[in-house]
Design a protein around this motif. Structure first.
Motif: not given
Ligand code: COA
Ligand code: AMP
Length: 628
Positions: A169, A141-142, A172, A569, A534, A504, A564, A574, A336, A309-310, A502
């Motif tokens: 993202e 995972f990225g 960024r 991330p 989350k 994960h 981190r 946090k 989530t 993202k959603p 979330a």
């Molecule tokens: N590559 C790099 N960074 C990533 C990433 C990726 N593929 N996916 C997530 N990140 C980073 C995010 O940018 C965020 O960074 P930040 O701390 O700088 O903001 C961090 O990881 C946490 O990500 P996430 O927990 O996903 O939160 P989010 O604020 O980006 O998005 C939601 C919140 C609810 C929109 C999102 O978590 C989501 O869509 N979740 C769905 C979960 C999902 O698909 N689960 C898979 C199992 S079915």
């Protein structure tokens, strides 16, 4: 009797015959001698003697059958503003060429290939190209940092890595290449070849002699035919958080995976050839492996690969726009994602702007779904919303509700009833089934059905210890829950140190290892604190070494940065709080189970063995203040 009851009863009466019948839907180079051999492997193996190729079943077969012009993949990327359709014929051409490019760089049957990619079509193409060669992919995972990537490279020992110059993202650009370079430097094993998809948003430098442009390599390669492999040969390794230390390499075998996933598309989701299926997840997770790539393609569906993202890309209506624009029949995502949409658009104003007449159902999984999220989405969509329970280890749903068998009434808070293939029980510590309605350890009677892990990569003993030893004769899911009088299963919480942030899956033990390495930290505990968006978020509680003079806030900032940088991330770490002491038993063990209950907002009893109840009170105050 409903069709579900009837089907489940038929499976239970003759599990091997039931799966043998399901296996008819797969194109075998050589049909299996028998469906199951209990003497092979750790607990038996599915379809021994069978030979097949998963890529042939997912791609070539549909072209041969005249579906070449049908869309195989729709890539929808609000991050770049692009929408691209790849037909089955185009997919075949690209996959065969990339397989040729990998083969030309020495990748052969059984070799591992690490794939570290954002949500672009090339991620799926690379997975299928590996499958075509009989090579074993391991997608990372990225959102994981270089050290986690390095741990996976060190364990999988890939001959090649397929990656991209960057991921996108919101707000960024995540440069992947420095992470790849750092991970290779950290790993004792070095791959000989790195293929890089250069994305215009941030192209990268290539290291001469090791790195090459992926598209150029693909374009100049000769198409490679499908390599026939044993049903019991591995298709992929997917690393997932173990309780502590090194991640576990979940092994997926070829034949069982193809049979179970193909069967699940009609039985669980009620879709077939030509239908549009969208799993809004990431290829780095099991849902992405199974339901963005393999299962929809095995079934001849069109799969949507979504880079966004959603919410925020650009708004809370994106999911509904994608469903309407591409005629999605079934949407699968994590609770989530729906909670994020609900928070921004509680009245569903975005949803009402889109024509969702083709959408027939919403499936949710990945974490416990709160009943409010189910009822909210049911009310606004006016369609069935199904919560189903799964794990990386199984690759497809353990419990659910089955569109192909006619839906039975859902009960919000429950993940449905066991899928045919799974004999789910609730056990106490003495390995006895508890009465219906009581909570215990959720376990699955062996053998596990096809697609479930036969073992861990190069680690049979770890597999036995982690999954088979707690309850002899059963696979321990590490989830606690109950089965009610009508057979509905509810999954309440994990019994280990895994938290679900979330959707994960993350190990608090791995985060504790990072915190403990800070020079000022004497001891620590990481707990998953309840979070309305989350589900859970990690919170670090740290006790400082005596004599540390730095401000608590400074140390907390260090700790957040360290997690981190080392885990990534995705850990969403946090917050760390300095506390005077951690609650312990008189024998000095940190009361982690009690801390977990408090952080989850559950009832708890103060353990009689507690050393000092006042410390627990103080820490309870900190945890309650952190909940949101
Ligand atoms: N590559 C790099 N960074 C990533 C990433 C990726 N593929 N996916 C997530 N990140 C980073 C995010 O940018 C965020 O960074 P930040 O701390 O700088 O903001 C961090 O990881 C946490 O990500 P996430 O927990 O996903 O939160 P989010 O604020 O980006 O998005 C939601 C919140 C609810 C929109 C999102 O978590 C989501 O869509 N979740 C769905 C979960 C999902 O698909 N689960 C898979 C199992 S079915
Ligand atoms: P993963 O391996 O990342 O898919 O995570 C698997 C874990 O997520 C399970 O062991 C459960 O703890 C949790 N989980 C997944 N789906 C559900 C669900 N529908 N209800 C409750 N918990 C779930």
């Amino acid at each position: 009797m409903t069709r579900y009851d009837d089907t489940y009863a038929r499976w239970k009466q003759d599990p091997v015959g039931w799966w043998q019948a399901a296996a008819q839907a797969i194109a075998w180079d050589q049909p299996p001698a028998r469906a199951f051999d209990p003497a092979m492997g750790v607990y038996g193996r599915w379809f021994p003697g069978g030979r097949l190729n998963t890529c042939f079943n997912a791609v070539d077969r549909h072209v041969t059958a005249g579906r070449g012009k049908q869309a195989a993949i729709i890539w929808d990327s609000p991050m770049t503003g692009q929408v691209e359709t790849i037909t089955y014929a185009q997919l075949l051409d690209r996959v065969a060429r990339l397989a040729g490019a990998l083969a030309a760089r020495g990748v052969a049957k059984g070799d591992r290939v690490v794939i570290y990619m954002p949500m672009v079509p090339e991620a799926a193409i690379a997975m299928l190209a590996c499958a075509r060669l009989g090579a074993v992919h391991s997608v990372v995972f990225g959102g994981f940092a270089a050290a986690e990537l390095a741990a996976r490279i060190a364990d999988a020992k890939p001959r090649a890595i397929v990656t991209a110059s960057c991921g996108l993202e919101p707000g960024r650009i995540v440069k992947y290449k420095p992470l790849i370079d750092a991970a290779i430097a950290l790993s004792p094993h070095k791959p000989s070849s790195v293929l890089v998809l250069q994305r215009p948003q941030s192209p990268c430098e290539l290291i001469t002699g090791r790195d090459e442009d992926l598209l150029a390599a693909e374009a100049t390669a000769a198409p490679h035919p499908c390599v026939s492999v044993e049903a019991t040969d591995p298709l992929y390794i997917l690393y997932t958080s173990g309780t502590t230390g090194a991640p576990k390499g979940i092994l997926r075998d070829t034949g069982g995976h193809a049979v179970a996933l193909h069967n699940s598309m009609s039985m669980v989701y009620g879709v077939g050839p030509g239908d549009v299926f969208w799993a809004a997840s990431d290829v780095g997770w099991v849902v992405g492996h199974s339901y963005i790539v393999y299962a929809p393609l095995l079934a001849g569906c069109t799969t949507v690969l979504f880079e966004g993202k959603p919410v925020g890309t650009p708004d809370a209506g994106t999911f509904w726009r994608v469903c309407a624009q591409h005629g999605v029949k079934v949407l699968f995502t994590a609770p989530t994602a729906i909670r994020a949409i609900k928070k921004e658009d509680p009245e569903g104003l975005h949803l009402k702007r889109h024509d969702l007449s083709k959408l027939e159902a919403l499936f949710l999984a990945g974490e416990r779904c709160d009943p409010d999220t189910i009822t909210w989405s049911q009310r606004l969509l006016g369609k069935p919303v199904v919560d189903h329970w799964w794990q990386t280890e199984t690759g497809w749903t353990i419990t659910g509700n089955f569109r192909g068998l006619g839906l039975f009434p859902t009960k919000p808070g429950s993940g449905g009833k066991p899928a045919p293939g799974y004999d789910v029980v609730v056990l106490d510590e003495a390995n006895q089934e508890v009465p219906r309605g009581q909570i215990g350890s959720l376990a699955i009677r062996l053998p596990l059905p096809p697609s479930c892990l036969p073992t861990l990569f190069n680690a049979d003993d770890r597999f036995r210890d982690a999954y088979l030893s707690a309850h002899p004769g059963y696979y321990s899911t590490a989830d606690a829950g109950m089965i009610d009088a009508e057979g509905y299963v509810s999954v309440m919480c994990r019994t280990d140190d895994i938290i679900n942030v979330a959707g994960h899956r993350l190990s608090t033990g791995a985060m504790e290892e990072v915190l403990a390495s800070h020079p000022d930290v004497a001891e620590c505990a990481v707990v998953g604190v309840r979070d309305t968006l989350k589900g859970q978020v990690p919170l670090g509680l740290v006790v400082l070494k005596s004599g540390v003079a730095r401000a608590d806030a400074e140390i907390a900032t260090d700790l957040v940065t360290m997690v981190r940088n080392r885990i990534g991330p995705v850990a969403a770490f946090k917050e760390a709080r300095v506390v005077a002491r951690l609650p312990k038993t008189r024998s000095g063990k940190i009361l982690r189970a009690t801390l977990r209950k408090i952080a989850d907002g559950d009832d708890y009893v103060v353990p009689p063995t507690i050393d000092d109840p006042l410390i627990l009170e103080e820490v309870t105050g900190v945890l309650r203040a952190a909940m949101r």
